[in-house]
Design a protein around this motif. Structure first.
Motif, PDB file in Angstrom:
ATOM      1  N   HIS A 155       0.847  -1.195   0.000  1.00 37.10           N
ATOM      2  CA  HIS A 155       0.000   0.000   0.000  1.00 37.10           C
ATOM      3  C   HIS A 155       0.884   1.247   0.000  1.00 37.10           C
ATOM      4  O   HIS A 155       1.925   1.280   0.661  1.00 37.10           O
ATOM      5  CB  HIS A 155      -0.884  -0.004   1.253  1.00 37.10           C
ATOM      6  N   PRO A 156       0.496   2.294  -0.739  1.00 37.92           N
ATOM      7  CA  PRO A 156       1.364   3.476  -0.817  1.00 37.92           C
ATOM      8  C   PRO A 156       1.510   4.240   0.487  1.00 37.92           C
ATOM      9  O   PRO A 156       2.474   4.981   0.650  1.00 37.92           O
ATOM     10  CB  PRO A 156       0.674   4.344  -1.891  1.00 37.92           C
ATOM     11  N   CYS A 157       0.571   4.074   1.441  1.00 41.06           N
ATOM     12  CA  CYS A 157       0.638   4.839   2.700  1.00 41.06           C
ATOM     13  C   CYS A 157       0.361   3.938   3.900  1.00 41.06           C
ATOM     14  O   CYS A 157      -0.673   4.084   4.574  1.00 41.06           O
ATOM     15  CB  CYS A 157      -0.364   5.990   2.675  1.00 41.06           C
ATOM     16  N   PRO A 158       1.253   2.998   4.229  1.00 42.51           N
ATOM     17  CA  PRO A 158       0.988   2.114   5.377  1.00 42.51           C
ATOM     18  C   PRO A 158       0.900   2.861   6.701  1.00 42.51           C
ATOM     19  O   PRO A 158       0.215   2.413   7.622  1.00 42.51           O
ATOM     20  CB  PRO A 158       2.183   1.155   5.352  1.00 42.51           C
ATOM     21  N   GLU A 159       1.560   4.018   6.796  1.00 44.21           N
ATOM     22  CA  GLU A 159       1.495   4.791   8.036  1.00 44.21           C
ATOM     23  C   GLU A 159       0.084   5.327   8.283  1.00 44.21           C
ATOM     24  O   GLU A 159      -0.356   5.448   9.429  1.00 44.21           O
ATOM     25  CB  GLU A 159       2.499   5.945   7.997  1.00 44.21           C
ATOM     26  N   GLU A 160      -0.635   5.663   7.217  1.00 42.30           N
ATOM     27  CA  GLU A 160      -2.015   6.122   7.378  1.00 42.30           C
ATOM     28  C   GLU A 160      -2.922   4.981   7.827  1.00 42.30           C
ATOM     29  O   GLU A 160      -3.887   5.195   8.552  1.00 42.30           O
ATOM     30  CB  GLU A 160      -2.527   6.733   6.071  1.00 42.30           C
ATOM     31  N   VAL A 161      -2.598   3.771   7.406  1.00 40.76           N
ATOM     32  CA  VAL A 161      -3.361   2.616   7.863  1.00 40.76           C
ATOM     33  C   VAL A 161      -3.143   2.417   9.364  1.00 40.76           C
ATOM     34  O   VAL A 161      -4.072   2.050  10.095  1.00 40.76           O
ATOM     35  CB  VAL A 161      -2.952   1.353   7.076  1.00 40.76           C
ATOM     36  N   PHE A 162      -1.932   2.667   9.833  1.00 44.28           N
ATOM     37  CA  PHE A 162      -1.650   2.592  11.273  1.00 44.28           C
ATOM     38  C   PHE A 162      -2.589   3.521  12.043  1.00 44.28           C
ATOM     39  O   PHE A 162      -3.206   3.119  13.037  1.00 44.28           O
ATOM     40  CB  PHE A 162      -0.191   2.977  11.532  1.00 44.28           C
ATOM     41  N   VAL A 163      -2.714   4.763  11.588  1.00 45.67           N
ATOM     42  CA  VAL A 163      -3.554   5.751  12.281  1.00 45.67           C
ATOM     43  C   VAL A 163      -5.018   5.338  12.241  1.00 45.67           C
ATOM     44  O   VAL A 163      -5.721   5.376  13.257  1.00 45.67           O
ATOM     45  CB  VAL A 163      -3.369   7.149  11.655  1.00 45.67           C
ATOM     46  N   ALA A 164      -5.505   4.917  11.061  1.00 49.45           N
ATOM     47  CA  ALA A 164      -6.905   4.517  10.940  1.00 49.45           C
ATOM     48  C   ALA A 164      -7.213   3.314  11.832  1.00 49.45           C
ATOM     49  O   ALA A 164      -8.285   3.245  12.449  1.00 49.45           O
ATOM     50  CB  ALA A 164      -7.234   4.191   9.480  1.00 49.45           C
ATOM     51  N   SER A 165      -6.279   2.370  11.922  1.00 51.08           N
ATOM     52  CA  SER A 165      -6.476   1.189  12.769  1.00 51.08           C
ATOM     53  C   SER A 165      -6.432   1.558  14.246  1.00 51.08           C
ATOM     54  O   SER A 165      -7.207   1.040  15.055  1.00 51.08           O
ATOM     55  CB  SER A 165      -5.401   0.137  12.456  1.00 51.08           C
ATOM     56  N   LEU A 166      -5.522   2.452  14.609  1.00 53.18           N
ATOM     57  CA  LEU A 166      -5.368   2.863  16.006  1.00 53.18           C
ATOM     58  C   LEU A 166      -6.636   3.527  16.534  1.00 53.18           C
ATOM     59  O   LEU A 166      -7.036   3.324  17.684  1.00 53.18           O
ATOM     60  CB  LEU A 166      -4.189   3.824  16.131  1.00 53.18           C
TER      61      LEU A 166
END
Length: 533
Positions: free
Chosen positions: A140-151
Motif C-alpha cells: 500500500h502506498p501509505c501504510p502509516e495512514e493505515v496505522f492511524v486509521a487502525s489505532l
C-alpha cells in the motif's frame, strides 16, 4: 476540545458530551495530537509545521524525544536531541505515530478501577501494528495512514469507557454474561452505537476522513475484494481490529477467528497461512513498540478460545501458543524472534493529483525562499534538509524523495528520511555497500556527479539497480544527486515517481538539480556555523 455542534440522541450521550466539555479532550486526541494529524494530512504543511506544534508543549516535546530515542524507533542511529532532528531522521509519519501513541499511554495511566483500560489500549496498539503490516504486505502506498486509521478505529468504544464507565461496564456485562448483541445493547443503553459516537467525535475533532470512514465500516463491506488503496486501508483497519479483539477476548471462539481470516482472504487476497505469519510478526513488533513507551508488554497476553479448554485444537489455538512463546521470550530478554514473510499481492496504486505547472513553479519559488532564509538566518542543518526534501516532492512534484547518508567510515549508504508514500519503510530497508560496480549509489559516490536514470532496464544501469529499489514500488526511472560537504560526498538525494510509475521529465530533473545545488550551498555555509545537536 471539539465544539458541541451535534444534538445528543439520549441522556447517556448528553452526559458523555457534558463530561467531555468538563474534562477536556481524550488524551489520545489532545489538542496537539489533532493538529499534528491535520498538518500531516495537509499537502502544504511540512516538517517545520509539525515541529512547531510539538514545541508548543514542552512536556509533550520531552516525551516525544524520549520515545524517538528508543531502540524501536531510532535503530542504531545517532542520539536525537531536538524535535527538528527527530522529524528529519524519523520522518513525519513516524512522529505522527509517536504523538498519537503517547496519548494512548496517558489513557493507559488514567483508567477506571473497574475497567481494564489497559486492555483497550493494548488492543488499539496491536490492531494498529497489524493494520500497518497488512498494508505493507499489499504494498500500500501509505501504510502509516493505515496505522492511524487502525489505532483510532474504536474511538467510540474508548470514549464511552473513558467518559461513561458505568454504562460501558453494563454493556460488557450484558454482552458477556447474557449473550446479547453488542451493537443492540449499545443502542439500548446509549441511544446509539459506539461506532456512531466515534464517527460523531471524529467529525467534531476534524480528524482525517479515513479515520471516520474506518469507524463507519461494517462486516458486509469486507465481504468483497478491496479494489483500490482507499478500500485496502479501510479493510485493513477494520479486519485488524476484529482479529485483535478475537485474540485478546476471554469469550472468543476459533470459529469467529476463522471467519475473520476468511474475510482477510476474500477482501485482501491474503491466504490464511500467510495471514497467520503476518499476525505473528505484527504481534512481536507491537511488543517492541509498547516497550518503547514504557508500557508492560505483558498486556499483550492472548486468550485461549472457550472450546480449547475442552481439549480441542485449531489454527487459532496453535497461533495463540506461538504468540505466548514470543511474549515469554520478549519478557525474558527483549528479543522476540522474527517470523517475517514476503508477499506478492499487487494492489491498485493511485498517486495524488498533480498540481498545475503554474502552481508547481509558485511552490518551487516559495520553497527556494524558505531555503535561502534558512541558510542566512538559521544554523539548523536538519531543518534545512527537511525543507529541501519537501521542496523536491511538493514543489517539483516527485512522488517520493529520500535522504540517503554515508556511514562515518564511508563504507555503506543508509536511508535516513523520506517524504511521500511508503518512504519510511523504503528508508529502513535501504542499506547498501560502497562498491561502485555493485549499485548506483556507489557509482554516484565515485563519480561525484548526479544521474537521471530514465529506465531501470537501460543496459548501462541494469546491473546497478539494487533489489531494495526494485521492490520498493513501481520504479521505472529516478534521479539521484550527491550531497557534498567540502570535497567529501556525505550522502544523496533520491527522487522517483514510484506510486504511478510516471516518467521523469527533463524540467523536473533540472529543478531537482537546483534544489540539490541549494543543499550543497547550505551545507558549505552551515559547516562554518555551530550545528544543532
Amino acid at each position: 476540545m471539539p465544539e458541541s455542534t451535534a444534538v445528543p440522541q439520549s441522556e447517556a450521550q448528553e452526559i458523555l458530551y457534558k463530561r467531555l466539555q468538563e474534562r477536556g479532550d481524550l488524551p489520545i486526541i489532545r489538542r496537539n495530537g489533532a493538529q499534528i494529524l491535520k498538518a500531516s494530512e495537509n499537502s502544504e504543511s511540512g516538517a517545520s509545521d509539525v515541529a512547531s506544534i510539538i514545541l508548543h508543549d514542552t512536556g509533550f516535546a520531552a516525551k516525544v524525544l524520549k520515545v524517538a530515542n528508543a531502540a524501536y524507533f531510532n535503530r542504531g542511529q545517532e542520539p536525537i536531541g531536538t524535535i527538528s532532528k527527530a522529524v528529519v531522521l524519523l520522518g513525519l509519519d513516524m512522529i505522527r505515530q509517536i504523538s498519537l501513541s503517547l496519548g494512548f499511554v496517558e489513557m493507559f495511566e488514567r483508567h477506571h478501577p473497574k475497567i481494564d483500560m489497559k486492555r483497550l489500549v493494548a488492543d488499539a496498539f496491536a490492531a494498529a501494528v497489524l493494520g500497518q503490516e497488512l498494508a505493507e504486505r499489499l504494498r500500500h502506498p501509505c501504510p502509516e495512514e493505515v496505522f492511524v486509521a487502525s489505532l483510532l478505529h474504536n474511538l467510540g468504544r474508548i470514549s464511552v469507557a473513558y467518559y461513561l464507565p458505568e454504562a460501558y461496564l453494563e454493556i460488557r456485562r450484558q454482552v458477556d454474561e447474557e449473550g446479547k448483541d453488542a451493537e443492540e445493547t449499545e443502542r439500548e443503553l446509549l441511544g446509539g452505537s459506539c461506532s456512531e459516537i466515534g464517527v460523531s467525535l471524529a467529525q467534531q475533532w476534524k480528524l482525517p476522513k479515513t479515520v471516520t470512514e474506518s469507524i463507519e465500516l461494517n462486516r458486509e463491506a469486507v465481504s468483497r475484494r478491496a479494489t483500490n488503496p482507499r478500500e485496502q486501508m479501510l479493510w485493513a483497519a477494520y479486519l485488524s481490529n476484529r482479529i485483535t479483539e478475537n485474540l485478546f477476548s476471554q469469550n472468543a471462539s476459533s470459529r469467529d477467528f476463522d471467519y475473520w481470516m476468511t474475510r482477510l482472504d476474500v477482501g485482501m487476497n491474503i491466504r490464511q497461512t500467510a495471514g497467520l505469519k503476518i499476525i505473528e510478526d505484527a504481534y512481536q513488533k507491537a511488543c517492541r513498540m509498547v516497550h518503547s513507551f514504557e508500557m508492560p508488554a505483558s498486556v499483550f497476553s492472548p486468550k485461549e478460545a472457550a472450546e480449547s479448554r475442552q481439549g480441542s485444537d485449531s489454527d487459532r489455538q496453535r497461533l495463540v501458543r506461538r504468540l505466548e512463546r514470543s511474549l515469554a521470550q520478549f519478557l525474558a530478554d527483549g528479543r522476540p524472534a522474527s517470523s517475517r514473510t514476503d508477499g506478492s499481492s499487487q494492489p491498485v496504486k493511485q498517486g495524488r493529483p498533480k498540481p498545475s505547472s503554474a502552481h508547481q513553479e509558485s511552490l518551487q519559488l516559495e520553497y527556494l525562499r524558505k531555503i535561502t532564509w534558512r541558510m542566512m538566518n538559521d544554523s539548523d542543518l536538519n531543518g534545512l534538509l527537511a525543507i529541501i526534501l519537501e521542496g523536491i516532492q511538493k514543489g517539483i512534484g516527485f512522488e517520493r524523495v529520500l535522504l540517503v547518508l554515508c556511514n562515518p567510515e564511508r563504507s555503506r549508504f543508509q536511508g535516513r528520511y523520506g517524504v511521500g508514500p511508503g518512504t519510511r519503510h523504503f528508508a529502513a530497508r535501504l542499506d547498501l555497500p560502497n562498491q561502485p560496480q555493485d549499485n548506483i549509489f556507489a557509482k554516484v559516490y565515485a563519480d561525484r556527479k548526479p544521474y537521471l536514470v530514465e529506465s531501470v532496464d537501460r543496459l548501462g544501469f541494469r546491473k546497478l539497480i539494487p533489489d531494495v529499489l526494485k521492490e520498493s514500488g513501481n520504479v521505472h526511472s529516478f534521479a539521484i544527486s550527491p550531497i557534498h560537504a567540502g570535497s567529501n560526498v556525505i550522502g544523496f538525494f533520491y527522487a522517483d515517481n514510484a506510486v504511478t510509475g510516471a516518467p521523469i521529465q527533463s524540467g523536473s530533473y533540472h529543478a531537482f538539480l537546483h534544489f540539490a545545488f541549494q543543499a550543497n550551498l547550505g551545507l558549505e555555509r552551515l559547516s562554518r556555523s555551530p550545528q544543532e545537536g
